[in-house]
Write a protein that holds these residues in place. Structure first.
Motif, PDB file in Angstrom:
ATOM      1  N   SER A 233       0.999  -1.344   0.044  1.00  0.00           N
ATOM      2  CA  SER A 233       0.172  -0.054   0.225  1.00  0.00           C
ATOM      3  C   SER A 233       0.910   1.387   0.159  1.00  0.00           C
ATOM      4  CB  SER A 233      -0.848   0.007   1.259  1.00  0.00           C
ATOM      5  OG  SER A 233      -1.605   1.387   1.332  1.00  0.00           O
ATOM      6  N   ALA A 234       0.444   2.209  -0.899  1.00  0.00           N
ATOM      7  CA  ALA A 234       1.284   3.605  -0.885  1.00  0.00           C
ATOM      8  C   ALA A 234       1.093   4.344   0.111  1.00  0.00           C
ATOM      9  CB  ALA A 234       1.180   4.044  -2.372  1.00  0.00           C
ATOM     10  N   VAL A 235      -0.033   4.149   0.945  1.00  0.00           N
ATOM     11  CA  VAL A 235      -0.562   5.021   2.096  1.00  0.00           C
ATOM     12  C   VAL A 235      -0.648   4.071   3.249  1.00  0.00           C
ATOM     13  CG1 VAL A 235      -1.405   6.844   0.467  1.00  0.00           C
ATOM     14  CG2 VAL A 235      -3.088   4.820   1.350  1.00  0.00           C
ATOM     15  N   PRO A 236      -0.527   4.516   4.569  1.00  0.00           N
ATOM     16  CA  PRO A 236      -0.578   3.787   5.831  1.00  0.00           C
ATOM     17  C   PRO A 236      -2.038   3.128   5.739  1.00  0.00           C
ATOM     18  CG  PRO A 236       0.290   5.854   6.185  1.00  0.00           C
ATOM     19  CD  PRO A 236      -0.010   5.867   4.857  1.00  0.00           C
ATOM     20  N   VAL A 237      -2.390   2.150   6.358  1.00  0.00           N
ATOM     21  CA  VAL A 237      -3.670   1.536   6.679  1.00  0.00           C
ATOM     22  C   VAL A 237      -4.070   1.619   8.170  1.00  0.00           C
ATOM     23  CG1 VAL A 237      -5.080  -0.572   6.273  1.00  0.00           C
ATOM     24  CG2 VAL A 237      -3.543  -0.107   4.636  1.00  0.00           C
ATOM     25  N   TYR A 238      -5.129   2.097   8.304  1.00  0.00           N
ATOM     26  CA  TYR A 238      -5.471   2.630   9.842  1.00  0.00           C
ATOM     27  C   TYR A 238      -6.516   1.734  10.291  1.00  0.00           C
ATOM     28  CZ  TYR A 238      -2.392   6.747   9.316  1.00  0.00           C
ATOM     29  OH  TYR A 238      -1.422   7.568   9.218  1.00  0.00           O
ATOM     30  N   SER A 239      -7.342   1.221   9.263  1.00  0.00           N
ATOM     31  CA  SER A 239      -8.540   0.296   9.742  1.00  0.00           C
ATOM     32  C   SER A 239      -8.919  -0.262   8.466  1.00  0.00           C
ATOM     33  CB  SER A 239      -9.479   1.026  10.487  1.00  0.00           C
ATOM     34  OG  SER A 239     -10.205   1.989   9.375  1.00  0.00           O
ATOM     35  N   ILE A 240      -9.739  -1.453   8.688  1.00  0.00           N
ATOM     36  CA  ILE A 240     -10.272  -2.044   7.669  1.00  0.00           C
ATOM     37  C   ILE A 240     -11.640  -2.309   7.963  1.00  0.00           C
ATOM     38  CG2 ILE A 240     -10.311  -4.482   6.157  1.00  0.00           C
ATOM     39  CD1 ILE A 240      -7.229  -4.591   6.530  1.00  0.00           C
ATOM     40  N   ASP A 241     -12.705  -2.006   7.005  1.00  0.00           N
ATOM     41  CA  ASP A 241     -14.095  -2.310   7.308  1.00  0.00           C
ATOM     42  C   ASP A 241     -14.417  -3.466   6.236  1.00  0.00           C
ATOM     43  OD1 ASP A 241     -14.172  -0.361   9.237  1.00  0.00           O
ATOM     44  OD2 ASP A 241     -14.631   1.156   8.084  1.00  0.00           O
ATOM     45  N   ILE A 242     -15.626  -4.156   6.705  1.00  0.00           N
ATOM     46  CA  ILE A 242     -16.141  -5.307   6.103  1.00  0.00           C
ATOM     47  C   ILE A 242     -17.313  -5.071   5.943  1.00  0.00           C
ATOM     48  CG2 ILE A 242     -16.357  -8.115   5.881  1.00  0.00           C
ATOM     49  CD1 ILE A 242     -13.690  -8.077   7.280  1.00  0.00           C
ATOM     50  N   HIS A 243     -18.043  -4.968   4.868  1.00  0.00           N
ATOM     51  CA  HIS A 243     -19.374  -4.676   4.677  1.00  0.00           C
ATOM     52  C   HIS A 243     -20.166  -5.985   4.198  1.00  0.00           C
ATOM     53  CE1 HIS A 243     -19.056  -0.261   4.932  1.00  0.00           C
ATOM     54  NE2 HIS A 243     -17.865  -0.527   3.999  1.00  0.00           N
ATOM     55  N   LEU A 244     -21.285  -6.455   4.740  1.00  0.00           N
ATOM     56  CA  LEU A 244     -22.099  -7.505   4.403  1.00  0.00           C
ATOM     57  C   LEU A 244     -23.135  -7.082   3.655  1.00  0.00           C
ATOM     58  CD1 LEU A 244     -22.745 -10.530   4.516  1.00  0.00           C
ATOM     59  CD2 LEU A 244     -24.013 -10.359   6.750  1.00  0.00           C
ATOM     60  N   LEU A 245     -23.589  -7.334   2.444  1.00  0.00           N
ATOM     61  CA  LEU A 245     -24.370  -6.675   1.556  1.00  0.00           C
ATOM     62  C   LEU A 245     -25.561  -7.663   1.335  1.00  0.00           C
ATOM     63  CD1 LEU A 245     -22.352  -4.729  -1.111  1.00  0.00           C
ATOM     64  CD2 LEU A 245     -23.030  -3.968   1.045  1.00  0.00           C
ATOM     65  N   ARG A 246     -26.793  -7.247   1.234  1.00  0.00           N
ATOM     66  CA  ARG A 246     -27.906  -8.047   0.744  1.00  0.00           C
ATOM     67  C   ARG A 246     -28.346  -7.596  -0.732  1.00  0.00           C
ATOM     68  NH1 ARG A 246     -31.547  -5.702   3.859  1.00  0.00           N
ATOM     69  NH2 ARG A 246     -31.560  -7.210   5.596  1.00  0.00           N
ATOM     70  N   VAL A 247     -28.339  -8.819  -1.546  1.00  0.00           N
ATOM     71  CA  VAL A 247     -28.954  -8.580  -2.828  1.00  0.00           C
ATOM     72  C   VAL A 247     -29.966  -9.081  -3.196  1.00  0.00           C
ATOM     73  CG1 VAL A 247     -27.868  -8.818  -5.408  1.00  0.00           C
ATOM     74  CG2 VAL A 247     -26.336  -8.581  -3.693  1.00  0.00           C
ATOM     75  N   GLU A 248     -31.099  -8.170  -3.472  1.00  0.00           N
ATOM     76  CA  GLU A 248     -32.416  -8.826  -3.709  1.00  0.00           C
ATOM     77  C   GLU A 248     -32.507  -8.670  -5.468  1.00  0.00           C
ATOM     78  OE1 GLU A 248     -35.151  -7.052  -0.641  1.00  0.00           O
ATOM     79  OE2 GLU A 248     -33.422  -6.021  -0.328  1.00  0.00           O
ATOM     80  N   SER A 249     -33.473  -9.525  -5.768  1.00  0.00           N
ATOM     81  CA  SER A 249     -33.531  -9.622  -7.401  1.00  0.00           C
ATOM     82  C   SER A 249     -34.978 -10.151  -7.560  1.00  0.00           C
ATOM     83  CB  SER A 249     -32.740 -10.631  -8.081  1.00  0.00           C
ATOM     84  OG  SER A 249     -31.287 -10.345  -7.837  1.00  0.00           O
ATOM     85  N   ILE A 250     -35.499  -9.254  -8.543  1.00  0.00           N
ATOM     86  CA  ILE A 250     -37.010  -9.452  -8.971  1.00  0.00           C
ATOM     87  C   ILE A 250     -36.989  -9.427 -10.543  1.00  0.00           C
ATOM     88  CG2 ILE A 250     -39.364  -8.510  -9.164  1.00  0.00           C
ATOM     89  CD1 ILE A 250     -38.727  -6.861  -6.543  1.00  0.00           C
ATOM     90  N   MET A 251     -37.528 -10.789 -10.676  1.00  0.00           N
ATOM     91  CA  MET A 251     -37.870 -11.130 -12.303  1.00  0.00           C
ATOM     92  C   MET A 251     -38.983 -10.234 -12.939  1.00  0.00           C
ATOM     93  SD  MET A 251     -36.703 -12.791 -15.018  1.00  0.00           S
ATOM     94  CE  MET A 251     -35.925 -14.230 -14.325  1.00  0.00           C
ATOM     95  N   VAL A 252     -38.651  -9.445 -13.940  1.00  0.00           N
ATOM     96  CA  VAL A 252     -39.777  -8.488 -14.476  1.00  0.00           C
ATOM     97  C   VAL A 252     -39.701  -8.718 -15.993  1.00  0.00           C
ATOM     98  CG1 VAL A 252     -40.578  -6.004 -14.831  1.00  0.00           C
ATOM     99  CG2 VAL A 252     -39.188  -6.690 -12.689  1.00  0.00           C
ATOM    100  N   GLY A 253     -40.674  -9.460 -16.436  1.00  0.00           N
ATOM    101  CA  GLY A 253     -40.534  -9.966 -17.826  1.00  0.00           C
ATOM    102  C   GLY A 253     -39.531 -10.772 -17.876  1.00  0.00           C
ATOM    103  N   GLU A 254     -38.681 -10.470 -19.037  1.00  0.00           N
ATOM    104  CA  GLU A 254     -37.534 -11.202 -19.341  1.00  0.00           C
ATOM    105  C   GLU A 254     -36.131 -10.667 -18.732  1.00  0.00           C
ATOM    106  OE1 GLU A 254     -36.991 -11.385 -23.557  1.00  0.00           O
ATOM    107  OE2 GLU A 254     -38.716 -12.832 -23.636  1.00  0.00           O
TER     108      GLU A 254
END
Length: 243
Positions: free
Chosen positions: A201-222
């Motif tokens: 890393s070219a810059v210092p790393v002070y913290s690392i955040d981990i994001h848990l994402l929810r993915v929702e999908s809907i079929m609309v026609g095709e």
């Protein structure tokens, strides 16, 4: 006077082949006559827009109607009387009785989509008296939730070339590289495990955040409409720097 549904399991979690058991509890200052005690099980998939910022899903909100998964009704008791005080009336409903139209999906409460199972009781009292009613939600869990899942580790790497958002000039010129692996198959009740290494890393790393994402999908026609929302953000607890 009041009526309540108390399920046999405190966590209210069932699988499709489990019987749904419990008690209908009435609390009355005096005895009453009724025209039957009925239980109704309703399950549906609903599209819900919260906060007015659901993007493309919001644009089709008025097009998609709730999809009914299951609807069952049983009579727990015929016409009769309920005594004063507290009375417990047991019941049992088979969720999956082999009906060809019944489809069970896991309970899901997303940002835009929900799959909900509700049990409603009605103590019918005739035209001159309002029925006593109560509703309770229960959770449906997949039949496969009890089966062991083979962990599948996926390796990944992150560099300045994999990022679509703007970066600091120092990172663009000096660059960085993060590699790691994460388990992509696990039960919802199990922890999500993995590891990562900041190789450069070219810059210092002070913290690392981990994001848990929810993915929702809907079929609309095709086409498939997809929305992503953050479920949880966690800061990596241990960061070791090597020099």
């Amino acid at each position: 006077m009041s009526v309540e549904i108390k399920l046999s399991r405190s966590n209210r979690t069932y699988r499709p082949n489990d019987p749904l058991r419990g008690n209908i509890i009435t609390r009355l200052p005096s005895s009453i006559s009724h025209r039957g005690i009925h239980l109704t099980l309703n399950a549906s998939v609903n599209l819900q827009v919260r906060g007015g910022s659901a993007g493309f899903i919001e644009s089709i909100y008025g097009v998609l109607k709730p999809i009914r998964i299951v609807k069952k009704s049983i009579q727990v008791q015929p016409s009769g009387k309920i005594s004063a005080g507290t009375t417990q009336i047991p019941f049992s409903i088979i969720l999956n009785d082999g009906g060809k139209d019944d489809k069970f999906y896991e309970t899901f409460h997303g940002e835009n989509i929900s799959i909900q199972y509700l049990l409603n009781v009605d103590v019918v009292r005739g035209y001159l008296h309002k029925s006593l009613s109560a509703t309770v939600e229960f959770i449906v869990e997949s039949e496969f939730a009890i089966l062991p899942i083979s962990p599948e580790m996926v390796f990944f790497y992150i560099t300045q070339d994999t990022q679509r958002h703007s970066l600091l000039p120092e990172l663009k010129s000096g660059g960085f590289k993060i590699s790691g692996r994460i388990c992509t198959q696990c039960l919802v009740s199990d922890p999500l495990v993995g590891e990562l290494t900041v190789e450069a890393s070219a810059v210092p790393v002070y913290s690392i955040d981990i994001h848990l994402l929810r993915v929702e999908s809907i079929m609309v026609g095709e086409n498939i409409a997809t929305e992503t929302s953050i479920v949880q953000t966690t800061q990596a607890p241990n960061i070791f720097f090597l020099t």
